[in-house]
Scaffold this active site. Structure first.
Site, short mmCIF file in Angstrom:
data_model
loop_
_atom_site.label_atom_id
_atom_site.label_comp_id
_atom_site.label_asym_id
_atom_site.label_seq_id
_atom_site.Cartn_x
_atom_site.Cartn_y
_atom_site.Cartn_z
N HIS A 129 -13.01 4.24 1.36
CA HIS A 129 -13.35 5.26 2.22
C HIS A 129 -14.54 6.03 1.50
O HIS A 129 -14.48 6.70 0.86
CB HIS A 129 -12.17 6.28 2.21
CG HIS A 129 -11.04 6.10 3.15
ND1 HIS A 129 -10.20 6.75 3.36
CD2 HIS A 129 -10.64 4.63 3.42
CE1 HIS A 129 -9.25 6.07 4.17
NE2 HIS A 129 -9.32 5.09 4.24
N HIS A 160 -7.39 0.44 -4.58
CA HIS A 160 -8.33 0.94 -3.66
C HIS A 160 -8.67 2.08 -4.55
O HIS A 160 -7.97 3.14 -4.75
CB HIS A 160 -7.59 1.39 -2.43
CG HIS A 160 -7.20 0.42 -1.51
ND1 HIS A 160 -6.64 0.58 -0.21
CD2 HIS A 160 -7.39 -1.02 -1.64
CE1 HIS A 160 -6.59 -0.64 0.27
NE2 HIS A 160 -6.99 -1.58 -0.47
N HIS A 210 0.82 -1.25 0.17
CA HIS A 210 0.00 0.13 0.09
C HIS A 210 0.97 1.26 0.11
O HIS A 210 1.95 1.22 0.52
CB HIS A 210 -0.86 0.08 1.27
CG HIS A 210 -1.93 1.00 1.18
ND1 HIS A 210 -1.68 2.31 1.56
CD2 HIS A 210 -3.34 0.72 0.95
CE1 HIS A 210 -2.95 3.06 1.34
NE2 HIS A 210 -3.86 2.12 1.17
C1 DNO Z 1 -6.84 2.98 5.19
C2 DNO Z 1 -6.19 1.69 4.62
C3 DNO Z 1 -5.04 1.51 5.09
C4 DNO Z 1 -4.28 0.10 4.71
C5 DNO Z 1 -2.95 -0.25 5.21
C6 DNO Z 1 -2.65 -1.44 4.40
O1 DNO Z 1 -8.05 3.26 5.08
O2 DNO Z 1 -6.17 2.06 3.16
O3 DNO Z 1 -5.12 1.40 6.34
O4 DNO Z 1 -5.30 -0.75 4.99
O5 DNO Z 1 -2.25 0.79 4.82
O6 DNO Z 1 -1.48 -2.05 5.20
#
Ligand code: DNO
Length: 348
Positions: free
Chosen positions: A307, A261, A196
């Site tokens: 989100h 994402h 990520h």
């Molecule tokens: C936030 C997420 C992050 C993600 C981590 C992966 O909403 O996208 O917390 O889960 O960074 O390790």
């Protein structure tokens, strides 16, 4: 592409059945939450989660995250034992059909925001980031929204001190060391690692951050070329930096993107942003352009709407309520369907 939805395990207030009811939903993205970072996830715990998902007709192929212990990031002497545990967890996951593991290599903190409930004119609320507000916070007395504060004050101070001598180069080398040691297990079980990006993609409180854009990816793939060394393409995180052209990057890395994402943000200032509804017209991320670039360049990974806002009076976990993420997923399914059909027509 396979559409997925993040689910925080058995304590999540959103039932799996509701997730299944979202049209286009293929599976769940989840994690084992009750094992301390650095320890092995037992097969029992994994199978239990998998069965819960499969019972509702949802696939269990993506984990977010298997967290990386700070001692691995710091390159401390005990890292080999911790990496062996990580590899064992990957083996246990791989044996039970997990194909993609999302993780990050951010020192101490994960994502950072300054407001979890910023109110929009329509009454919805969302996460936002105000750079000057963050910079004015006392690092020794931090209470950040979204951060789990699981470290005691002393532990936090100890970690911040330990990182003082760790350069960007050191941190990157520690990432490569970690990846090289786990790659054989990933190759054996066909488990794709998806790092990520740092969120937001710049240094924080003097801590180095190394996964911030194209340059980072070039270095990363050169150092560990296996295709199992891939990325989570987070449009909200990467997009926070004006330097990143997301459409260009989506096209360039489509085959390395094991997980996308898809999240929308609107710029409020040079570094400041507010998260908003997923559609292209709502913010500064060209969601249509990103999806098109992915599809036209052979992306074959997992996607999740990222989100959501809190809407319709829902008092959901900030960023992770049901309603707006469901709307986002449906919107994204529509975009993928249209763009994929267009691509197939053009190929004829
Ligand atoms: C936030 C997420 C992050 C993600 C981590 C992966 O909403 O996208 O917390 O889960 O960074 O390790």
């Amino acid at each position: 592409m396979k559409m997925t939805f993040r689910w925080y395990g058995e304590t999540d207030t959103i039932p799996l059945q509701y997730i299944k009811q979202i049209q286009g939903m293929d599976g769940v993205v989840t994690a084992v939450y009750d094992v301390p970072v650095g320890r092995v996830w037992s097969e029992d715990k994994i199978v239990r989660l998998k069965n819960l998902c499969n019972k509702e007709g949802l696939s269990f192929e993506v984990i977010e995250s298997v967290p990386v212990h700070e001692d691995i990031k710091l390159g401390r002497d005990n890292r080999d034992a911790l990496i062996d545990n990580y590899a064992q967890t990957l083996e246990n996951l791989g044996k039970h059909g997990v194909k993609c593991v999302c993780y990050n290599f951010m020192p101490v903190f994960d994502w950072l925001r300054t407001d979890l409930h910023k109110k929009a004119a329509d009454g919805s609320t969302s996460l936002s980031y105000d750079h000057s507000r963050l910079m004015s916070m006392d690092v020794n007395d931090l209470h950040l929204p979204g951060w789990d504060e699981s470290y005691s004050k002393e532990e936090l101070q100890g970690l911040l001190d330990a990182y003082k001598t760790v350069t960007h180069e050191d941190l990157f080398n520690n990432l490569v060391y970690f990846l090289k040691r786990i790659m054989p297990m990933c190759v054996k079980y066909g488990v794709n690692m998806a790092i990520h990006p740092d969120d937001p993609p710049w240094d924080m409180f003097g801590l180095p951050r190394i996964i911030t854009g194209e340059e980072s990816y070039e270095k990363l793939f050169a150092a560990v070329p296996e295709i199992q060394n891939g990325i989570t393409f987070c449009t909200g995180s990467l997009g926070a930096s004006r330097k990143n052209d997301l459409v260009v990057m989506a096209a360039k890395y489509a085959k390395r993107i094991h997980f996308a994402h898809l999240r929308q943000i609107k710029y409020d200032g040079e570094f400041d942003f507010t998260e908003c509804g997923h559609m292209t017209k709502n913010g500064d991320i060209d969601m249509y352009g990103v999806v098109k670039a992915l599809v036209y360049n052979g992306f074959d990974g997992y996607v999740r709407s990222d989100h959501g806002r809190n809407i319709w009076g829902e008092d959901g976990k900030p960023g992770y309520g049901l309603y707006d993420r469901a709307l986002g997923a449906a919107y994204l399914c529509g975009l993928f369907e249209a763009v994929t059909k267009q691509y197939e027509e053009e190929k004829k």
